[in-house]
Design an enzyme around this catalytic site. Structure first.
Site, PDB file in Angstrom:
ATOM      1  N   GLY A  11       0.835  -1.206   0.000  1.00 25.29           N
ATOM      2  CA  GLY A  11       0.000   0.000   0.000  1.00 25.29           C
ATOM      3  C   GLY A  11       0.868   1.254   0.000  1.00 25.29           C
ATOM      4  N   ARG A  21      13.315  10.400  -3.349  1.00 23.56           N
ATOM      5  CA  ARG A  21      14.176  11.562  -3.645  1.00 23.56           C
ATOM      6  C   ARG A  21      15.462  11.513  -2.812  1.00 23.56           C
ATOM      7  NH1 ARG A  21      14.759  16.342  -0.847  1.00 23.56           N
ATOM      8  NH2 ARG A  21      15.328  18.199  -2.050  1.00 23.56           N
ATOM      9  N   ALA A  22      15.284  11.214  -1.517  1.00 23.71           N
ATOM     10  CA  ALA A  22      16.455  11.192  -0.628  1.00 23.71           C
ATOM     11  C   ALA A  22      17.419  10.075  -1.028  1.00 23.71           C
ATOM     12  CB  ALA A  22      15.995  11.014   0.816  1.00 23.71           C
ATOM     13  N   ARG A  25      19.186  11.226  -4.357  1.00 23.65           N
ATOM     14  CA  ARG A  25      20.123  12.355  -4.198  1.00 23.65           C
ATOM     15  C   ARG A  25      21.332  11.953  -3.335  1.00 23.65           C
ATOM     16  NH1 ARG A  25      16.801  17.502  -5.171  1.00 23.65           N
ATOM     17  NH2 ARG A  25      16.175  17.000  -7.301  1.00 23.65           N
ATOM     18  N   ARG A  72       0.947  -5.101  -5.094  1.00 22.97           N
ATOM     19  CA  ARG A  72       1.151  -6.282  -4.248  1.00 22.97           C
ATOM     20  C   ARG A  72       1.389  -7.405  -5.255  1.00 22.97           C
ATOM     21  NH1 ARG A  72      -0.565  -4.049   0.653  1.00 22.97           N
ATOM     22  NH2 ARG A  72      -2.452  -2.795   0.528  1.00 22.97           N
ATOM     23  N   ASP A 103       5.600  -4.591   6.173  1.00 29.00           N
ATOM     24  CA  ASP A 103       6.303  -5.835   6.509  1.00 29.00           C
ATOM     25  C   ASP A 103       6.270  -6.869   5.377  1.00 29.00           C
ATOM     26  OD1 ASP A 103       3.626  -6.297   6.890  1.00 29.00           O
ATOM     27  OD2 ASP A 103       3.890  -7.490   8.720  1.00 29.00           O
ATOM     28  N   THR A 125       4.273   2.911   5.528  1.00 28.21           N
ATOM     29  CA  THR A 125       2.880   2.466   5.655  1.00 28.21           C
ATOM     30  C   THR A 125       2.138   3.381   6.621  1.00 28.21           C
ATOM     31  OG1 THR A 125       1.423   0.752   6.584  1.00 28.21           O
ATOM     32  CG2 THR A 125       3.687   0.697   7.328  1.00 28.21           C
ATOM     33  N   ILE A 126       0.889   3.643   6.312  1.00 32.52           N
ATOM     34  CA  ILE A 126       0.120   4.509   7.210  1.00 32.52           C
ATOM     35  C   ILE A 126      -0.256   3.775   8.510  1.00 32.52           C
ATOM     36  CG2 ILE A 126      -0.863   5.862   5.320  1.00 32.52           C
ATOM     37  CD1 ILE A 126      -3.565   4.335   5.915  1.00 32.52           C
ATOM     38  N   ASP A 127      -0.016   2.446   8.537  1.00 33.12           N
ATOM     39  CA  ASP A 127      -0.506   1.654   9.669  1.00 33.12           C
ATOM     40  C   ASP A 127       0.336   1.791  10.952  1.00 33.12           C
ATOM     41  OD1 ASP A 127      -2.379   0.772   7.837  1.00 33.12           O
ATOM     42  OD2 ASP A 127      -1.320  -1.088   7.391  1.00 33.12           O
ATOM     43  N   ASP A 129       2.785  -0.006  11.988  1.00 35.84           N
ATOM     44  CA  ASP A 129       2.726  -1.327  12.619  1.00 35.84           C
ATOM     45  C   ASP A 129       4.017  -2.123  12.456  1.00 35.84           C
ATOM     46  OD1 ASP A 129       2.560  -1.711   9.910  1.00 35.84           O
ATOM     47  OD2 ASP A 129       0.928  -3.154   9.985  1.00 35.84           O
ATOM     48  N   ARG A 171      -5.172  -1.830   9.052  1.00 37.66           N
ATOM     49  CA  ARG A 171      -5.073  -3.296   8.926  1.00 37.66           C
ATOM     50  C   ARG A 171      -5.300  -3.947  10.293  1.00 37.66           C
ATOM     51  NH1 ARG A 171      -3.342  -6.031   4.493  1.00 37.66           N
ATOM     52  NH2 ARG A 171      -2.333  -4.233   3.589  1.00 37.66           N
ATOM     53  N   LYS A 214     -25.096  15.413  23.642  1.00 41.98           N
ATOM     54  CA  LYS A 214     -26.082  15.077  22.620  1.00 41.98           C
ATOM     55  C   LYS A 214     -25.472  14.388  21.405  1.00 41.98           C
ATOM     56  CE  LYS A 214     -29.833  17.870  24.007  1.00 41.98           C
ATOM     57  NZ  LYS A 214     -29.371  19.089  24.689  1.00 41.98           N
ATOM     58  N   HIS A 215     -24.169  14.482  21.277  1.00 38.45           N
ATOM     59  CA  HIS A 215     -23.540  13.819  20.131  1.00 38.45           C
ATOM     60  C   HIS A 215     -22.331  13.029  20.606  1.00 38.45           C
ATOM     61  CE1 HIS A 215     -20.814  17.229  20.496  1.00 38.45           C
ATOM     62  NE2 HIS A 215     -19.933  16.425  19.928  1.00 38.45           N
ATOM     63  N   GLU A 222     -10.439  -0.666  11.523  1.00 36.77           N
ATOM     64  CA  GLU A 222     -10.952  -1.701  10.617  1.00 36.77           C
ATOM     65  C   GLU A 222     -10.544  -3.114  11.034  1.00 36.77           C
ATOM     66  OE1 GLU A 222      -9.266  -1.378   6.673  1.00 36.77           O
ATOM     67  OE2 GLU A 222      -7.219  -1.517   7.425  1.00 36.77           O
ATOM     68  N   ARG A 243     -24.877   6.964  12.648  1.00 36.21           N
ATOM     69  CA  ARG A 243     -24.489   7.147  11.253  1.00 36.21           C
ATOM     70  C   ARG A 243     -23.059   6.636  11.124  1.00 36.21           C
ATOM     71  NH1 ARG A 243     -29.095   8.102  10.863  1.00 36.21           N
ATOM     72  NH2 ARG A 243     -30.158   9.685   9.612  1.00 36.21           N
TER      73      ARG A 243
HETATM   74  O1  F6P Z   1      -1.448  -1.186   4.753  1.00 41.45           O
HETATM   75  C1  F6P Z   1      -2.034  -0.002   4.333  1.00 41.45           C
HETATM   76  C2  F6P Z   1      -3.515  -0.189   4.122  1.00 41.45           C
HETATM   77  O2  F6P Z   1      -4.059   1.052   3.715  1.00 41.45           O
HETATM   78  C3  F6P Z   1      -4.287  -0.736   5.315  1.00 41.45           C
HETATM   79  O3  F6P Z   1      -4.540   0.246   6.285  1.00 41.45           O
HETATM   80  C4  F6P Z   1      -5.514  -1.288   4.638  1.00 41.45           C
HETATM   81  O4  F6P Z   1      -6.083  -2.328   5.402  1.00 41.45           O
HETATM   82  C5  F6P Z   1      -4.976  -1.820   3.340  1.00 41.45           C
HETATM   83  O5  F6P Z   1      -3.758  -1.136   3.098  1.00 41.45           O
HETATM   84  C6  F6P Z   1      -5.895  -1.638   2.163  1.00 41.45           C
HETATM   85  O6  F6P Z   1      -5.315  -2.254   1.083  1.00 41.45           O
HETATM   86  P1  F6P Z   1      -5.810  -2.068  -0.429  1.00 41.45           P
HETATM   87  O7  F6P Z   1      -5.390  -0.708  -0.878  1.00 41.45           O
HETATM   88  O8  F6P Z   1      -5.112  -3.157  -1.159  1.00 41.45           O
HETATM   89  O9  F6P Z   1      -7.292  -2.190  -0.408  1.00 41.45           O
END
Ligand code: F6P
Length: 319
Positions: A11, A21-22, A25, A72, A103, A125-127, A129, A171, A214-215, A222, A243
């Site tokens: 991802g 870039r780093a 360079r 992937r 990983d 990775t944004i996770d 992890d 993830r 109230k909210h 996920e 919602r």
């Molecule tokens: O590992 C980064 C991530 O964005 C997870 O947070 C998410 O579960 C997964 O990739 C989504 O993968 P894809 O872009 O293959 O749907």
């Protein structure tokens, strides 16, 4: 080391471009040529690569996504795929690789290192992890994106006295949910690392209502369940109307924050240094504000990286 390759895999994450870039360079500064491999390991197998010069990485430090594209690649998990990749590295005179990803990306590179093509990993990775580094590239940007969304959702939640469930990526990890929930003032944060008791969630909502609230904002990682499933649970358990907002891939895009750009620059330069010293099977990270390299296998260990103290604090601050 005369010629190195760089690829992004898995991802994408904001900051990957700044890291590319780093790498380019710093390597050129040190007199080493760089080849960019397109579409991750798939591109490596297919020999999709191009030489990167100083100008080719201009005007990308501020861009989200990855200039080298990502994928992937199930084929790379097979012996056949790995053989093809090694042949491509030989044919293109590539002495070592910087791989940027999560990983799964790291695991893939181990075979190459074992076959004489040293690989150094940059955590992208944004996770957030990956054991061995306090932060991964892209986490800070994604965090700020989620916070912005929570703030906006809170505006409408307040206007309509509603309870909102916000499903956040990550993830199997709860870092993004926890940090964003804490920073966004969420009333409840549900993460995979802490067992969720629906009775407790209901009790928190009801005690909030009892004191005039109230909210409410509930952030669900996920890795626990979908926002929709959680909404159903609340409905079934206590007839609570909600919602649901699923933030989805918005969390992976956008211009990297200053922090991610700086981290990317530090990681990229360090990866080149480690590779030039002839070390493979190493991962780059940041530990207690120090950029470090460590044995890549440590990144696969099932070490708990989740901050339980911070989670407890989030509960205390949202009573
Ligand atoms: O590992 C980064 C991530 O964005 C997870 O947070 C998410 O579960 C997964 O990739 C989504 O993968 P894809 O872009 O293959 O749907």
């Amino acid at each position: 080391m005369k010629r190195i390759g760089v690829l992004t895999s898995g991802g994408d994450a904001p900051g990957m471009n700044a890291a590319i870039r780093a790498v380019v360079r710093k390597a050129i500064y040190e007199g080493v040529e760089v080849v960019g491999i397109l579409h991750g390991y798939q591109g490596l197998i297919e020999g999709k690569m191009e030489k990167l010069d100083l100008g080719s990485v201009g005007d990308i430090i501020q861009r989200g996504g990855t200039k080298l594209y990502s994928a992937r690649c199930p084929e790379f998990r097979t012996e056949e795929g790995q053989k093809k990749a090694i042949e491509q590295l030989k044919a293109n005179n590539i002495d070592g690789l910087v791989i940027i990803g999560g990983d799964g990306t790291y695991r893939g590179s181990m075979t190459l290192t074992k076959n004489g093509f040293p690989c150094v990993g940059i955590p992208g990775t944004i996770d957030n992890d990956i054991p061995g580094t306090d932060y991964t590239l892209g986490f800070d940007t994604a965090l700020n994106t989620v916070i912005e969304c929570i703030d906006k959702i809170r505006d409408t939640a307040t206007s309509h006295d509603r309870t909102f469930i916000i499903e956040v990526m990550g993830r199997d990890a709860g870092d993004l949910a926890l940090w964003a929930g804490l920073a966004g003032g969420a009333e409840t944060i549900i993460v995979p690392e802490v067992e969720m008791k629906i009775e407790e969630v209901v009790e928190r909502l009801e005690s909030g209502t009892a004191r005039g609230k109230k909210h409410s904002i509930i952030v669900v990682a996920e890795g626990v369940m979908s926002g929709q499933d959680f909404a159903l649970k609340l409905k079934e358990h206590a007839n609570i109307e909600t919602r649901v907002s699923v933030l989805g891939h918005i969390q992976r895009g956008g211009s990297p924050t200053g922090r991610d750009r700086v981290l990317a620059s530090l990681f990229g330069a360090k990866a080149v240094e480690v590779l030039m010293a002839g070390h493979g099977g190493r991962a780059i990270g940041i530990q207690n504000h120090q950029v470090v390299d460590y044995d890549m296998t440590e990144a696969f260990e099932k070490t708990e990286v989740f901050d339980q103290k911070m989670y407890q604090l989030s509960k205390e601050l949202s009573i």
